[in-house]
Enzyme design. Sequence first.
Site, PDB file in Angstrom:
ATOM      1  N   LYS A 255      88.194 100.247 118.173  1.00  0.00           N
ATOM      2  CA  LYS A 255      87.872 101.250 119.036  1.00  0.00           C
ATOM      3  C   LYS A 255      88.170 102.909 118.744  1.00  0.00           C
ATOM      4  O   LYS A 255      87.155 103.520 118.573  1.00  0.00           O
ATOM      5  CB  LYS A 255      88.021 101.095 120.448  1.00  0.00           C
ATOM      6  CG  LYS A 255      87.495  99.850 121.296  1.00  0.00           C
ATOM      7  CD  LYS A 255      88.039  99.696 122.472  1.00  0.00           C
ATOM      8  CE  LYS A 255      87.337  98.265 123.137  1.00  0.00           C
ATOM      9  NZ  LYS A 255      88.359  97.669 124.153  1.00  0.00           N
TER      10      LYS A 255
ATOM     11  N   LYS B  77      73.048  91.622 114.874  1.00  0.00           N
ATOM     12  CA  LYS B  77      73.304  90.953 116.058  1.00  0.00           C
ATOM     13  C   LYS B  77      72.858  91.763 117.192  1.00  0.00           C
ATOM     14  O   LYS B  77      72.841  92.882 117.158  1.00  0.00           O
ATOM     15  CB  LYS B  77      75.272  90.794 116.313  1.00  0.00           C
ATOM     16  CG  LYS B  77      75.781  90.331 117.780  1.00  0.00           C
ATOM     17  CD  LYS B  77      77.103  90.890 117.726  1.00  0.00           C
ATOM     18  CE  LYS B  77      77.804  90.894 118.770  1.00  0.00           C
ATOM     19  NZ  LYS B  77      78.168  89.977 119.831  1.00  0.00           N
TER      20      LYS B  77
ATOM     21  N   LYS C 190      73.629  96.202 122.615  1.00  0.00           N
ATOM     22  CA  LYS C 190      73.095  97.498 123.266  1.00  0.00           C
ATOM     23  C   LYS C 190      73.233  98.757 122.603  1.00  0.00           C
ATOM     24  O   LYS C 190      72.536  99.474 122.135  1.00  0.00           O
ATOM     25  CB  LYS C 190      73.913  97.652 124.736  1.00  0.00           C
ATOM     26  CG  LYS C 190      73.184  98.730 125.451  1.00  0.00           C
ATOM     27  CD  LYS C 190      73.959  98.876 126.509  1.00  0.00           C
ATOM     28  CE  LYS C 190      75.315  99.806 126.360  1.00  0.00           C
ATOM     29  NZ  LYS C 190      75.790 100.595 127.669  1.00  0.00           N
TER      30      LYS C 190
END
Length: 325
Positions: free
Chosen positions: A115, A194, A197
């Site tokens: 992240k 993949k 979103k």
Amino acid sequence: MSIHKKRVLSGIQPSGKLHLGNYFGMMSRMIEYQESNDLFCFIVNYHALTTIHDKNELKDNTLNAALDFLALGMDPEKSTFWVQSDVPQVTELTWLLSNMAGVGLMERSTSYKDKIEKGLKPHMGLFSYPVLMAADILLYGSDIVPVGKDQKQHLEITRDIAIKFNNTYGNILIIPEASINQDTKLIPGIDGQKMSKSYGNTIPIFAEEKIIKKAVMSILTDSAGINEPKDKDTPLFQIYSMFLDTEGKKLLNDRYDTPGLRYGDLKKELFEKTIEYFSPFREKRTQLSKDMDFVYKTLEIGKNKASKVADDYITKIRNVMGLNY
Ligand code: TRP
């Protein structure tokens, strides 16, 4: 003899528009669990705070996730279904467990590192994410936690914290088992990466038909001529296959090997299949969205069921830790 059902627990990110990848990757399996297990399933809005800082976005996403799950067959009579922040005891447990979570262990979290690498600002919420997740799991005495491979390390952290707790205070916490679906097929998006979103390559399942159609019609295909045999390691073949049983897959396989197949025709069929498959769920969702009172009531029932279990655990935990004096 009474049969003790296993408690299966999972948290779902309220992350916006549901797509085929979410459904076939996780949700359909999750909903099946409720048939023979004691399913605990909740919308992780506390976790979502690590990335969503807009009040309305968080509220909308939370309610949308509730509608999605209820429409897809989550049965609040069979299962316990709630919103994470409706049982705030979990944040207390997060603090209590923080004292059992080594910093080194947390620093090795690959999802935290990923992240930060992606550009998220490091803050304590992101860093403590796995402790909150451990609290989620341990607060409800979960036996089994079905997760994707990306969450495997979080389960290891949870077990580590629980073992340390039990070694310190006695066997209070149930050590959960991860159930990692090894054959989780990578569900490709319309561009072959993949389906996600964040890649903007999804086929949404509750969007307007024309949006679904546009997505299906733009699935990436190669330039094989109509009479040439066609490559099956491709997104159109793989996405179509998810709707088929063994027999159907065999037929599709044969069609790919037989001259005369047009990708355009196949896409139209896939669009129709998608609509046909999801139409009962789409209708249910529309119905539910017109009866938000029912949805709120359902979440309230879930909150009460979950709170009962949480209160029992938190009381025991406070006792053994010396907080009740
Ligand atoms: N971290 C999980 C994910 O991103 C969501 C989650 C939060 C969760 N708490 C959980 C999953 C507890 C299983 C159990 O998908």
